[in-house]
Design a protein around this motif. Structure first.
Motif, PDB file in Angstrom:
ATOM      1  N   LEU A 181      31.732  39.292  36.228  1.00  8.35           N
ATOM      2  CA  LEU A 181      32.499  38.418  35.331  1.00  8.35           C
ATOM      3  C   LEU A 181      32.053  36.961  35.483  1.00  8.35           C
ATOM      4  CD1 LEU A 181      36.101  39.886  35.758  1.00  8.35           C
ATOM      5  CD2 LEU A 181      34.642  40.039  33.723  1.00  8.35           C
ATOM      6  N   SER A 186      33.219  35.437  30.709  1.00  2.69           N
ATOM      7  CA  SER A 186      34.638  35.444  31.085  1.00  2.69           C
ATOM      8  C   SER A 186      35.119  34.009  31.211  1.00  2.69           C
ATOM      9  CB  SER A 186      34.822  36.193  32.413  1.00  2.69           C
ATOM     10  OG  SER A 186      36.132  36.035  32.907  1.00  2.69           O
ATOM     11  N   THR A 212      40.018  38.380  31.623  1.00  6.25           N
ATOM     12  CA  THR A 212      39.560  39.764  31.603  1.00  6.25           C
ATOM     13  C   THR A 212      40.710  40.678  31.201  1.00  6.25           C
ATOM     14  OG1 THR A 212      38.629  41.591  32.898  1.00  6.25           O
ATOM     15  CG2 THR A 212      40.032  40.043  34.083  1.00  6.25           C
TER      16      THR A 212
END
Length: 294
Positions: A181, A186, A212
């Motif tokens: 991520l 993200s 997320t």
């Protein structure tokens, strides 16, 4: 000197500060910087040191070593040799001597386990100088009001001394890498619960967040799921150093909010970090400030 003349004089130095931030890899000699400000090279170093209380060469060194410290602490893929060369040193030995003199640790030791208290002691004066002399006037038309969507986030809660926030950031980065991520896929948020200047160090709180929708498995990092709720927000986009964050928040709460007629919603102030230092020059870092409204 008239107020207008004084402001013009300072504006030429602010141009130099911006130039230094944008060209840390380049020629930042007195000759080149005096040309940016359109001052004589024979007087520029004295003008700079008398106005700011630090020599221009030392200021440049501090800016370069600050970026290097961020790269060492938060960008473990960057080699120390490359960081040394980008910081204007011919090799790692000279870089290590200068770095240790500034923060009390060698670059390799700082990368392994940063000692943040001496780091802050070194760079607090730099932050104060920049905040004092690079002031900006803020306007109501820089604030927009928008409806934001609910955002599920993975959160690492930092509790305690703000001087140790760097350790929490390192831990959060490690979890993001492990879970695939990175910031490019993200969105990165900070939720600010209080002002570090107004609470005891042990009472300071800040959430480090990565957007997320995935379930958060049990993990040794202490990261879990939260939600940034949907709702109306006042949004202010800031481009530049975090050194200005305090003055922006002061404007928003002391001037914009009373004049806006808006009421605050019961959720903390939060930030979205759009572009990051040291990946971009400090004056090109971008963050959006969100103030939740009813």
């Amino acid at each position: 000197m008239s107020a207008a003349a004084a402001e013009n004089y300072l504006a030429r130095f602010r141009k130099v500060f911006d130039y230094i931030d944008a060209h840390l890899d380049g020629d930042l000699s007195v000759e080149s910087l005096s040309a940016v400000a359109a001052f004589s090279k024979y007087h520029f170093h004295r003008q700079f040191s008398e106005l700011f209380g630090v020599g221009v060469a030392r200021y440049v060194q501090l800016c370069r070593l600050k970026r290097a410290s961020y790269q060492l602490a938060f960008r473990d893929h960057q080699q120390i040799m490359d960081i040394a060369l980008d910081s204007g040193y011919e090799g790692p030995e000279a870089f290590a001597r200068a770095f240790k003199k500034s923060v009390g640790q060698t670059p390799s030791d700082f990368r392994k386990q940063p000692q943040w208290a001496p780091w802050y002691a070194t760079y607090q004066s730099l932050s104060e100088l920049r905040a004092e002399h690079m002031k900006t006037t803020y306007r109501a038309d820089q604030v927009s009001i928008t409806d934001v969507q609910e955002t599920r986030v993975a959160v690492l809660e930092h509790h305690g001394d703000p001087l140790q926030l760097g350790d929490s950031i390192r831990q959060f980065i490690a979890w993001r890498k492990q879970n695939g991520l990175p910031p490019r896929i993200s969105a990165t948020f900070n939720i600010l619960y209080n002002n570090p200047e107004e609470v005891a160090p042990e009472d300071y709180r800040l959430d480090l967040c990565a957007a997320t929708d995935a379930d958060i498995a049990a993990n040794p990092y202490g990261i879990f799921a939260k939600t940034i709720p949907a709702g109306r927000c006042a949004v202010f986009r800031h481009t530049g150093s975090d050194d200005h964050l305090g003055s922006i928040l002061s404007y928003l709460y002391s001037e914009w909010l009373p004049q806006s007629g808006e009421e605050l919603r019961d959720f903390p102030l939060y930030l979205q970090r759009v572009r990051f230092f040291p990946d971009v020059p400090e004056q090109e870092a971008v963050l959006d400030i969100f103030i939740p409204l009813k």
